[in-house]
Design a protein around this motif. Structure first.
Motif, mmCIF file in Angstrom:
data_model
loop_
_atom_site.group_PDB
_atom_site.id
_atom_site.type_symbol
_atom_site.label_atom_id
_atom_site.label_comp_id
_atom_site.label_asym_id
_atom_site.label_seq_id
_atom_site.Cartn_x
_atom_site.Cartn_y
_atom_site.Cartn_z
ATOM 1 N N GLY A 241 0.786 -1.228 0.000
ATOM 2 C CA GLY A 241 0.000 0.000 0.000
ATOM 3 C C GLY A 241 0.815 1.273 0.000
ATOM 4 O O GLY A 241 0.249 2.369 0.004
ATOM 5 N N ILE A 242 2.147 1.159 -0.020
ATOM 6 C CA ILE A 242 3.016 2.337 -0.008
ATOM 7 C C ILE A 242 3.749 2.424 -1.343
ATOM 8 O O ILE A 242 4.469 1.495 -1.726
ATOM 9 C CB ILE A 242 4.044 2.274 1.141
ATOM 10 C CG1 ILE A 242 3.315 2.119 2.478
ATOM 11 C CG2 ILE A 242 4.907 3.531 1.143
ATOM 12 C CD1 ILE A 242 4.254 1.990 3.668
ATOM 13 N N ASP A 243 3.579 3.510 -2.037
ATOM 14 C CA ASP A 243 4.238 3.707 -3.325
ATOM 15 C C ASP A 243 5.748 3.809 -3.115
ATOM 16 O O ASP A 243 6.198 4.494 -2.178
ATOM 17 C CB ASP A 243 3.720 4.992 -3.980
ATOM 18 C CG ASP A 243 4.175 5.114 -5.426
ATOM 19 O OD1 ASP A 243 5.381 5.365 -5.644
ATOM 20 O OD2 ASP A 243 3.333 4.970 -6.324
ATOM 21 N N PRO A 244 6.546 3.124 -3.942
ATOM 22 C CA PRO A 244 8.010 3.184 -3.793
ATOM 23 C C PRO A 244 8.575 4.596 -3.867
ATOM 24 O O PRO A 244 9.699 4.839 -3.405
ATOM 25 C CB PRO A 244 8.515 2.328 -4.961
ATOM 26 C CG PRO A 244 7.407 1.362 -5.205
ATOM 27 C CD PRO A 244 6.141 2.153 -4.977
ATOM 28 N N PRO A 247 7.714 9.166 0.395
ATOM 29 C CA PRO A 247 8.750 9.356 1.426
ATOM 30 C C PRO A 247 8.699 8.331 2.552
ATOM 31 O O PRO A 247 9.710 8.116 3.244
ATOM 32 C CB PRO A 247 8.443 10.768 1.962
ATOM 33 C CG PRO A 247 7.749 11.456 0.841
ATOM 34 C CD PRO A 247 6.924 10.404 0.164
ATOM 35 N N LYS A 248 7.537 7.687 2.734
ATOM 36 C CA LYS A 248 7.415 6.673 3.785
ATOM 37 C C LYS A 248 7.999 5.328 3.374
ATOM 38 O O LYS A 248 8.196 4.451 4.220
ATOM 39 C CB LYS A 248 5.934 6.483 4.145
ATOM 40 C CG LYS A 248 5.269 7.715 4.745
ATOM 41 C CD LYS A 248 3.817 7.423 5.076
ATOM 42 C CE LYS A 248 3.115 8.641 5.663
ATOM 43 N NZ LYS A 248 1.685 8.357 5.975
ATOM 44 N N PHE A 249 8.268 5.163 2.086
ATOM 45 C CA PHE A 249 8.691 3.853 1.595
ATOM 46 C C PHE A 249 10.042 3.395 2.164
ATOM 47 O O PHE A 249 10.176 2.218 2.521
ATOM 48 C CB PHE A 249 8.739 3.841 0.073
ATOM 49 C CG PHE A 249 8.998 2.479 -0.515
ATOM 50 C CD1 PHE A 249 7.994 1.532 -0.582
ATOM 51 C CD2 PHE A 249 10.260 2.127 -0.972
ATOM 52 C CE1 PHE A 249 8.226 0.266 -1.100
ATOM 53 C CE2 PHE A 249 10.509 0.875 -1.494
ATOM 54 C CZ PHE A 249 9.482 -0.058 -1.560
ATOM 55 N N MET A 281 10.543 -8.008 -5.281
ATOM 56 C CA MET A 281 11.593 -6.986 -5.283
ATOM 57 C C MET A 281 11.951 -6.524 -6.699
ATOM 58 O O MET A 281 12.178 -5.333 -6.939
ATOM 59 C CB MET A 281 12.854 -7.523 -4.603
ATOM 60 C CG MET A 281 12.816 -7.532 -3.102
ATOM 61 S SD MET A 281 14.448 -7.916 -2.409
ATOM 62 C CE MET A 281 14.087 -7.775 -0.651
ATOM 63 N N GLU A 282 12.018 -7.464 -7.628
ATOM 64 C CA GLU A 282 12.456 -7.138 -8.994
ATOM 65 C C GLU A 282 11.590 -6.080 -9.676
ATOM 66 O O GLU A 282 12.127 -5.156 -10.313
ATOM 67 C CB GLU A 282 12.524 -8.420 -9.823
ATOM 68 C CG GLU A 282 13.683 -9.320 -9.419
ATOM 69 C CD GLU A 282 13.641 -10.688 -10.093
ATOM 70 O OE1 GLU A 282 12.582 -11.000 -10.696
ATOM 71 O OE2 GLU A 282 14.631 -11.431 -10.009
ATOM 72 N N ASP A 289 12.729 6.262 -12.280
ATOM 73 C CA ASP A 289 12.823 7.333 -11.279
ATOM 74 C C ASP A 289 12.799 6.820 -9.842
ATOM 75 O O ASP A 289 12.418 7.559 -8.916
ATOM 76 C CB ASP A 289 11.692 8.349 -11.469
ATOM 77 C CG ASP A 289 11.714 8.987 -12.855
ATOM 78 O OD1 ASP A 289 12.831 9.193 -13.379
ATOM 79 O OD2 ASP A 289 10.636 9.265 -13.400
ATOM 80 N N LEU A 290 13.183 5.567 -9.643
ATOM 81 C CA LEU A 290 13.286 5.054 -8.283
ATOM 82 C C LEU A 290 14.471 5.703 -7.591
ATOM 83 O O LEU A 290 15.509 5.937 -8.216
ATOM 84 C CB LEU A 290 13.444 3.533 -8.305
ATOM 85 C CG LEU A 290 13.475 2.816 -6.946
ATOM 86 C CD1 LEU A 290 12.106 2.927 -6.254
ATOM 87 C CD2 LEU A 290 13.848 1.340 -7.125
ATOM 88 N N ASP A 291 14.313 5.988 -6.318
ATOM 89 C CA ASP A 291 15.401 6.610 -5.560
ATOM 90 C C ASP A 291 16.670 5.758 -5.688
ATOM 91 O O ASP A 291 16.625 4.538 -5.486
ATOM 92 C CB ASP A 291 15.008 6.722 -4.090
ATOM 93 C CG ASP A 291 16.087 7.370 -3.252
ATOM 94 O OD1 ASP A 291 16.960 6.626 -2.729
ATOM 95 O OD2 ASP A 291 16.072 8.606 -3.131
ATOM 96 N N PRO A 292 17.813 6.368 -6.049
ATOM 97 C CA PRO A 292 19.061 5.607 -6.247
ATOM 98 C C PRO A 292 19.460 4.787 -5.027
ATOM 99 O O PRO A 292 19.983 3.670 -5.163
ATOM 100 C CB PRO A 292 20.094 6.700 -6.541
ATOM 101 C CG PRO A 292 19.295 7.832 -7.096
ATOM 102 C CD PRO A 292 17.996 7.801 -6.358
ATOM 103 N N GLY A 293 19.217 5.334 -3.837
ATOM 104 C CA GLY A 293 19.568 4.591 -2.626
ATOM 105 C C GLY A 293 18.745 3.331 -2.473
ATOM 106 O O GLY A 293 19.275 2.257 -2.129
#
Length: 307
Positions: A241-244, A247-249, A281-282, A289-293
């Motif tokens: 339920g949390i979008d990647p 900020p909560k992801f 995970m894949e 645009d996924l956060d690099p970290g």
């Protein structure tokens, strides 16, 4: 011709299916109900027929009570059909989402804008049913298009104006009761419980979803404490339920990875567990645009899984 064929060969399930499809497409409501009643009496152990009846009640008449009745009777006759239990639970989850939408319209929740539903022709399977008839479709939550033509006609009782977290029926009591009933059936296994979990997880907009998922996880940990299905669901639970890109992801993912480390030593089939974790995970790693970290952490974890 179909009616004469059924009189001569009442045990031919294919003929019943064809007659039902013809009556439904012709919008011959009285004839359809008469034939459906006769078909259910002749073939009460055909799980797909009960599902078809429930789906037609919702789609054609916006009658949730009738759909629920078909499902209840179907589960009594088809005790070995896990699909029927899951679809019955899905129907109740769709109803909960519909109530949430109504609350939005009344200004009790965040508002929802319904978009027009596009009609898509369904391919037909080898039994004569459209392929999608073997399941109740999960609504398109992102577009807020939960069968608009269906939802608009279904009446919602006074519980719609009550607090979702204080009314048992709106707090997931019915789908959880169906799940608990399924636990007592011979078909129930860790894999079936995982199917329930995945179905529930698709209803991200339902307010009581965290409670429902927690009860499923608790049951799996109690009954199947070392199964890979159990721990795969347990690990994924925090991020549902949390979008990647939310900020909560990162915090939720950290919780999932902590659970992953703890679960590795508890599962019996570690290879299967690794594959299940990699399966969710894949798709996240492949997002644009996924956060690099986050991408780095997940990529490293996937590499360790493949070792």
């Amino acid at each position: 011709i179909l009616e004469r064929g059924i009189r001569k060969r009442p045990g031919d399930f294919g003929l019943w299916v064809s007659y039902l499809q013809y009556a439904r497409e012709a919008r011959a409501t009285k004839k359809f109900k008469k034939v459906l009643t006769a078909a259910l009496r002749m073939h009460p152990t055909k799980a797909e027929l009960w599902l078809y009846a429930a789906k037609s009640a919702v789609e054609d008449e916006s009658d949730m009570a009738a759909a629920r009745s078909y499902m209840q009777r179907g589960t009594r006759f088809c005790t070995g059909s896990k699909e029927l239990w899951i679809e019955y639970t899905k129907l109740e989850m769709i109803y909960l989402d519909k109530i949430k939408m109504r609350r939005g319209i009344l200004g009790l929740d965040d508002s929802h804008n319904l978009e027009a539903e596009q009609k898509v022709e369904d391919p037909v399977d080898d039994q004569g049913f459209p392929e999608s008839e073997d399941m109740i479709k999960v609504p398109n939550f992102k577009a807020h298009a939960v069968w608009p033509r269906v939802v608009d006609g279904v009446e919602v009782d006074v519980e719609v104006v009550k607090d979702l977290m204080t009314t048992p029926a709106l707090n997931g009591a019915i789908p959880l009761a169906i799940f608990d009933d399924a636990r007592e059936r011979s078909f129930f296994s860790a894999a079936v419980a995982e199917d329930f979990f995945n179905m529930f997880a698709a209803f991200e907009q339902v307010s009581c979803l965290p409670r429902i998922l927690q009860q499923v996880i608790d049951s799996m940990l109690e009954i199947f404490p070392t199964d890979s299905s159990t721990h795969s669901c347990f690990v994924r639970q925090p991020i549902i339920g949390i979008d990647p890109k939310n900020p909560k992801f990162p915090m939720a993912l950290a919780s999932s990875l902590d659970r992953f480390r703890k679960s590795k030593g508890k599962v019996f089939d570690k290879d299967q567990f690794s594959r299940k974790v990699a399966n969710w995970m894949e798709p996240i790693v492949s997002l644009d645009d996924l956060d690099p970290g986050i991408r780095t952490v997940l990529t490293y974890t996937l590499q360790k899984l493949n070792c």
